[in-house]
Design an enzyme around this catalytic site. Structure first.
Site, mmCIF file in Angstrom:
data_model
loop_
_atom_site.group_PDB
_atom_site.id
_atom_site.type_symbol
_atom_site.label_atom_id
_atom_site.label_comp_id
_atom_site.label_asym_id
_atom_site.label_seq_id
_atom_site.Cartn_x
_atom_site.Cartn_y
_atom_site.Cartn_z
ATOM 1 C CD GLU A 1 13.837 -7.437 4.853
ATOM 2 O OE1 GLU A 1 13.405 -7.840 3.753
ATOM 3 O OE2 GLU A 1 13.356 -7.793 5.941
ATOM 4 C CD GLU B 1 10.529 -5.971 8.392
ATOM 5 O OE1 GLU B 1 10.823 -4.824 7.987
ATOM 6 O OE2 GLU B 1 10.231 -6.904 7.619
HETATM 7 C C1 IDC Z 1 5.337 -6.489 3.248
HETATM 8 C C2 IDC Z 1 3.988 -6.054 3.782
HETATM 9 C C3 IDC Z 1 2.961 -6.157 2.687
HETATM 10 C C4 IDC Z 1 3.436 -5.339 1.488
HETATM 11 C C5 IDC Z 1 4.815 -5.798 1.046
HETATM 12 C C6 IDC Z 1 5.370 -4.931 -0.070
HETATM 13 O O1 IDC Z 1 3.643 -6.859 4.891
HETATM 14 O O2 IDC Z 1 1.710 -5.674 3.134
HETATM 15 O O3 IDC Z 1 2.528 -5.470 0.428
HETATM 16 O O4 IDC Z 1 5.717 -5.723 2.137
HETATM 17 O O5 IDC Z 1 6.292 -5.640 -0.804
HETATM 18 C C7 IDC Z 1 10.012 -7.880 4.759
HETATM 19 C C8 IDC Z 1 9.971 -6.444 4.443
HETATM 20 C C9 IDC Z 1 8.581 -5.868 4.611
HETATM 21 C C10 IDC Z 1 7.529 -6.856 4.146
HETATM 22 C C11 IDC Z 1 7.603 -8.080 5.062
HETATM 23 C C12 IDC Z 1 6.557 -9.145 4.719
HETATM 24 O O6 IDC Z 1 10.898 -5.684 5.172
HETATM 25 O O7 IDC Z 1 8.495 -4.681 3.884
HETATM 26 O O8 IDC Z 1 6.274 -6.244 4.274
HETATM 27 N N1 IDC Z 1 8.935 -8.632 4.991
HETATM 28 O O9 IDC Z 1 6.727 -9.612 3.426
HETATM 29 N N2 IDC Z 1 11.078 -8.639 4.848
HETATM 30 C C13 IDC Z 1 10.710 -9.901 5.093
HETATM 31 C C14 IDC Z 1 9.333 -9.921 5.185
#
Ligand code: IDC
Length: 345
Positions: free
Chosen positions: A182, A269
């Site tokens: 992303e 995702e």
């Molecule tokens: C989130 C995980 C969380 C972690 C965080 C790190 O769920 O446990 O602490 O990242 O920054 C994304 C991302 C993905 C995110 C997820 C939710 O690709 O890494 O995971 N998210 O925030 N994009 C939109 C949402």
């Protein structure tokens, strides 16, 4: 003597009638070998083979449209225990999915470019790929940029990583490469494109026909930028990510327009909750998303296969099992996703 005749009669009758007793009984008697091997033949990759991009979607080795669906791991550095054969087997056989995404953070704590052991992480990715291959599942290798907003920040590491991975996977045509999860913040499409133009040829040099996924600006939401100015390679798809409680009609409209425009999109995702990965799940919005993805045969991976105490984790917090989960082992979102995948044709 009478006793002897009775026993003889019983066994003769049993052997004559066994073939007529129906499949289930036969399986029990003859053991599980037959079931295992017929499962291998029915494994997604055995049926569909190498995929390629045609129009806005994916087609299989017979030129028929195919929709990948499955789960993304959480960060493999944090939850390595879910990268195991039985976990993926459960996702294939019980969840009825055909694809697994291996998410490897680059910049977050212990990420590939922020202090994690690169050797261990690469070994884990290779292990995950091999489990997927053994199970006949498609596997996405995800270079999971996030707080490193622009993929160019770690371009050199990405090039070296994908060079090694594409060499390792050159004969495993079930592997898909996702070169930047992303991009966000100031990372404009031009800059992502410039990165892609350096990384894609490195992969293609080893694995010429592989499908490659490219992230889009604003946390992989601005697919329209790619539609306006696409990359000039074959077998490329652009990623759109959504979290149902945050992203609604406006993003669905964008997806629809881009697909009608012919843009190949892969939802590598998505979450049922909000974009933080936590909070209430929005099942109504999730249903609307899934209707749209089905209508256009858009492939998708749910976030995430872990037992973290957040609503996007599909395993219940506190459940220590790393495979063969029962419904009670799953979170609310996990149950929804499993039912969803199981309901698909
Ligand atoms: C989130 C995980 C969380 C972690 C965080 C790190 O769920 O446990 O602490 O990242 O920054 C994304 C991302 C993905 C995110 C997820 C939710 O690709 O890494 O995971 N998210 O925030 N994009 C939109 C949402």
């Amino acid at each position: 003597m009478k006793q002897y005749v009775r026993i003889l009669f019983f066994w003769t009758a049993l052997f004559i009638f066994i073939p007529f007793l129906g499949n289930d009984f036969g399986k029990g008697v003859w053991g599980s070998e037959e079931t295992e091997s017929s499962k291998a033949e029915l494994a997604p990759f055995s049926v569909h083979g190498a995929l390629r991009v045609e129009g806005a979607g994916l087609v299989d080795q017979n030129g028929e449209s195919i929709r990948l669906r499955g789960m993304s791991t959480h960060g493999i550095a944090w939850f390595p225990e879910y990268v195991n054969y039985d976990a993926f087997r459960t996702l294939r056989d019980d969840w009825k999915t055909n694809c697994v995404r291996l998410a490897m953070y680059t910049e977050e704590y212990n990420g590939y470019c922020s202090g994690g052991s690169q050797e261990e992480l690469k070994a884990l990715v290779k292990k995950g790929v091999d489990f997927g291959t053994d199970l006949g599942m498609y596997v996405i290798i995800d270079w999971h940029i996030l707080s490193d907003s622009d993929p160019n920040i770690h371009k050199e590491e990405a090039i070296a990583f994908f060079k090694e991975m594409s060499w390792y996977c050159k004969n495993q045509s079930n592997v898909i490469y996702e070169i930047c999860n992303e991009p966000n913040g100031y990372a404009a499409w031009d800059s992502i494109k410039a990165y892609a133009k350096e990384v894609i040829p490195v992969i293609r040099a080893n694995d010429p026909d592989a499908v490659i996924l490219v992230g889009t600006p604003m946390w992989s939401q601005e697919i329209q930028k790619a539609a306006e100015d696409p990359l000039e390679y074959e077998n490329i798809m652009y990623t759109l990510h959504f979290y149902a409680a945050t992203h609604t009609d406006w993003l669905r409209m964008r997806l629809k327009e881009c697909i009608k425009h012919g843009l190949p999109v892969f939802v590598s995702e998505f979450g049922l909750c909000d974009a933080s990965g936590n909070g209430q799940n929005d099942f109504r919005q999730a249903e609307l998303w899934m209707e749209l993805l089905e209508q256009y045969q858009v492939s998708c991976c749910g976030w995430n296969l872990a037992n973290k105490a957040e609503s996007s984790s599909v395993i219940a917090a506190g459940c220590g099992k790393t495979s063969d989960w029962t419904e009670a082992d799953l979170s609310e979102g996990g149950r929804w996703l499993r039912n969803y995948f199981r309901s698909l044709p």
